[in-house]
Design a protein around this motif. Structure first.
Motif, PDB file in Angstrom:
ATOM      1  N   ASP A   1      -3.597 -36.468 -24.181  1.00 13.39           N
ATOM      2  CA  ASP A   1      -3.172 -36.562 -25.599  1.00 13.39           C
ATOM      3  C   ASP A   1      -4.221 -36.734 -26.850  1.00 13.39           C
ATOM      4  N   LYS A   2      -5.443 -36.956 -26.249  1.00  7.88           N
ATOM      5  CA  LYS A   2      -6.464 -36.896 -27.001  1.00  7.88           C
ATOM      6  C   LYS A   2      -6.832 -35.313 -27.415  1.00  7.88           C
ATOM      7  N   VAL A   3      -6.917 -34.526 -26.476  1.00 11.15           N
ATOM      8  CA  VAL A   3      -7.028 -32.957 -26.908  1.00 11.15           C
ATOM      9  C   VAL A   3      -6.017 -32.406 -27.698  1.00 11.15           C
ATOM     10  N   ILE A   4      -4.906 -32.980 -27.501  1.00 13.00           N
ATOM     11  CA  ILE A   4      -3.819 -32.156 -28.269  1.00 13.00           C
ATOM     12  C   ILE A   4      -3.773 -32.926 -29.752  1.00 13.00           C
ATOM     13  N   GLN A   5      -4.303 -34.223 -29.794  1.00 15.61           N
ATOM     14  CA  GLN A   5      -4.288 -34.720 -31.220  1.00 15.61           C
ATOM     15  C   GLN A   5      -5.459 -34.072 -31.945  1.00 15.61           C
ATOM     16  N   ILE A   6      -6.592 -33.656 -31.259  1.00 15.73           N
ATOM     17  CA  ILE A   6      -7.733 -33.028 -31.736  1.00 15.73           C
ATOM     18  C   ILE A   6      -7.323 -31.712 -32.456  1.00 15.73           C
TER      19      ILE A   6
ATOM     20  N   GLN B   1      -6.691 -30.009 -36.158  1.00 14.67           N
ATOM     21  CA  GLN B   1      -7.467 -28.725 -36.421  1.00 14.67           C
ATOM     22  C   GLN B   1      -6.548 -27.844 -37.230  1.00 14.67           C
ATOM     23  N   ALA B   2      -5.110 -27.828 -36.711  1.00 17.00           N
ATOM     24  CA  ALA B   2      -4.209 -26.790 -37.103  1.00 17.00           C
ATOM     25  C   ALA B   2      -3.369 -27.573 -38.102  1.00 17.00           C
ATOM     26  N   VAL B   3      -3.522 -28.788 -38.791  1.00 15.16           N
ATOM     27  CA  VAL B   3      -2.696 -29.452 -39.558  1.00 15.16           C
ATOM     28  C   VAL B   3      -1.502 -29.357 -39.302  1.00 15.16           C
ATOM     29  N   LEU B   4      -0.927 -29.554 -38.105  1.00 12.51           N
ATOM     30  CA  LEU B   4       0.192 -29.743 -37.499  1.00 12.51           C
ATOM     31  C   LEU B   4       0.485 -31.159 -37.161  1.00 12.51           C
ATOM     32  N   GLU B   5       1.767 -31.505 -36.839  1.00 14.14           N
ATOM     33  CA  GLU B   5       2.215 -32.674 -36.015  1.00 14.14           C
ATOM     34  C   GLU B   5       1.786 -32.616 -34.712  1.00 14.14           C
ATOM     35  N   VAL B   6       1.354 -33.647 -33.934  1.00 10.35           N
ATOM     36  CA  VAL B   6       1.082 -33.634 -32.464  1.00 10.35           C
ATOM     37  C   VAL B   6       2.196 -33.082 -31.763  1.00 10.35           C
TER      38      VAL B   6
ATOM     39  N   ASP C   1      -1.386 -19.011 -31.975  1.00 10.81           N
ATOM     40  CA  ASP C   1       0.148 -19.342 -32.103  1.00 10.81           C
ATOM     41  C   ASP C   1      -0.110 -20.553 -33.112  1.00 10.81           C
ATOM     42  N   LEU C   2      -0.979 -21.556 -32.965  1.00 10.59           N
ATOM     43  CA  LEU C   2      -1.333 -22.734 -34.107  1.00 10.59           C
ATOM     44  C   LEU C   2      -1.809 -22.380 -35.140  1.00 10.59           C
ATOM     45  N   GLY C   3      -2.219 -21.202 -35.488  1.00 11.26           N
ATOM     46  CA  GLY C   3      -2.933 -20.814 -36.572  1.00 11.26           C
ATOM     47  C   GLY C   3      -4.342 -21.396 -36.628  1.00 11.26           C
ATOM     48  N   ILE C   4      -5.181 -21.447 -35.375  1.00 13.32           N
ATOM     49  CA  ILE C   4      -6.353 -21.918 -35.391  1.00 13.32           C
ATOM     50  C   ILE C   4      -7.400 -20.722 -35.402  1.00 13.32           C
ATOM     51  N   ASP C   5      -8.454 -20.618 -36.323  1.00 13.70           N
ATOM     52  CA  ASP C   5      -9.116 -19.415 -36.601  1.00 13.70           C
ATOM     53  C   ASP C   5     -10.463 -19.729 -35.792  1.00 13.70           C
ATOM     54  N   SER C   6     -11.356 -19.081 -36.007  1.00 16.51           N
ATOM     55  CA  SER C   6     -12.771 -19.089 -35.073  1.00 16.51           C
ATOM     56  C   SER C   6     -13.203 -20.270 -35.580  1.00 16.51           C
ATOM     57  N   LEU C   7     -13.357 -20.650 -36.831  1.00 23.94           N
ATOM     58  CA  LEU C   7     -13.955 -21.604 -37.253  1.00 23.94           C
ATOM     59  C   LEU C   7     -13.221 -22.901 -37.031  1.00 23.94           C
ATOM     60  N   GLY C   8     -12.119 -23.033 -36.869  1.00 24.86           N
ATOM     61  CA  GLY C   8     -11.282 -24.029 -36.441  1.00 24.86           C
ATOM     62  C   GLY C   8     -11.552 -24.483 -35.008  1.00 24.86           C
ATOM     63  N   LEU C   9     -11.701 -23.197 -34.316  1.00 27.47           N
ATOM     64  CA  LEU C   9     -11.904 -23.436 -32.735  1.00 27.47           C
ATOM     65  C   LEU C   9     -13.362 -24.101 -32.555  1.00 27.47           C
ATOM     66  N   VAL C  10     -14.355 -23.564 -33.308  1.00 25.95           N
ATOM     67  CA  VAL C  10     -15.735 -24.417 -33.117  1.00 25.95           C
ATOM     68  C   VAL C  10     -15.594 -25.791 -33.715  1.00 25.95           C
ATOM     69  N   GLU C  11     -14.805 -26.244 -34.868  1.00 25.03           N
ATOM     70  CA  GLU C  11     -14.636 -27.510 -35.011  1.00 25.03           C
ATOM     71  C   GLU C  11     -13.923 -28.498 -34.148  1.00 25.03           C
ATOM     72  N   SER C  12     -12.878 -27.512 -33.569  1.00 23.95           N
ATOM     73  CA  SER C  12     -11.955 -28.308 -32.176  1.00 23.95           C
ATOM     74  C   SER C  12     -13.126 -28.684 -31.078  1.00 23.95           C
ATOM     75  N   ILE C  13     -14.038 -27.728 -30.733  1.00 24.51           N
ATOM     76  CA  ILE C  13     -14.831 -27.806 -29.788  1.00 24.51           C
ATOM     77  C   ILE C  13     -15.744 -29.017 -29.751  1.00 24.51           C
TER      78      ILE C  13
END
Length: 88
Positions: free
Chosen positions: A7-12, A16-21, A32-44
């Motif tokens: 649940d926490k990972v999905i929320q994060i 980052q994708a500016v989507l609903e859970v 698929d979710l529109g997360i680019d490399s910068l979004g990936l790093v921020e997610s990590i």
């Protein structure tokens, strides 16, 4: 009852994708979710901070990483593994 790792990972990821859970599916890829490399790093970073873990991820060469980012399910599984390792 505390939130699960999943649940926490999905929320994060949703944040980052500016989507609903509810829009984040386990078989979704970050692309698929529109997360680019910068979004990936921020997610990590957010995952590391949330779970107090070190993610073995090389942002310069993700294919060489031990951290599988091929789908939401693989990210959840990898984080669960790191959290379990930390608790032993």
């Amino acid at each position: 009852m505390s939130e699960s790792v999943k649940d926490k990972v999905i929320q994060i990821i949703a944040e980052q994708a500016v989507l609903e859970v509810s829009d984040v599916q386990m078989d979704s890829t970050l692309e698929d979710l529109g997360i680019d490399s910068l979004g990936l790093v921020e997610s990590i970073f957010a995952i590391e901070e949330t779970f107090d873990i070190q993610v073995p991820f090389n942002a310069n060469d993700p294919s060489e990483s031990d951290f599988d980012i091929s789908s939401v399910a693989s990210i959840v599984a990898a984080v669960e593994g790191l959290v379990a390792e930390q608790q032993t």
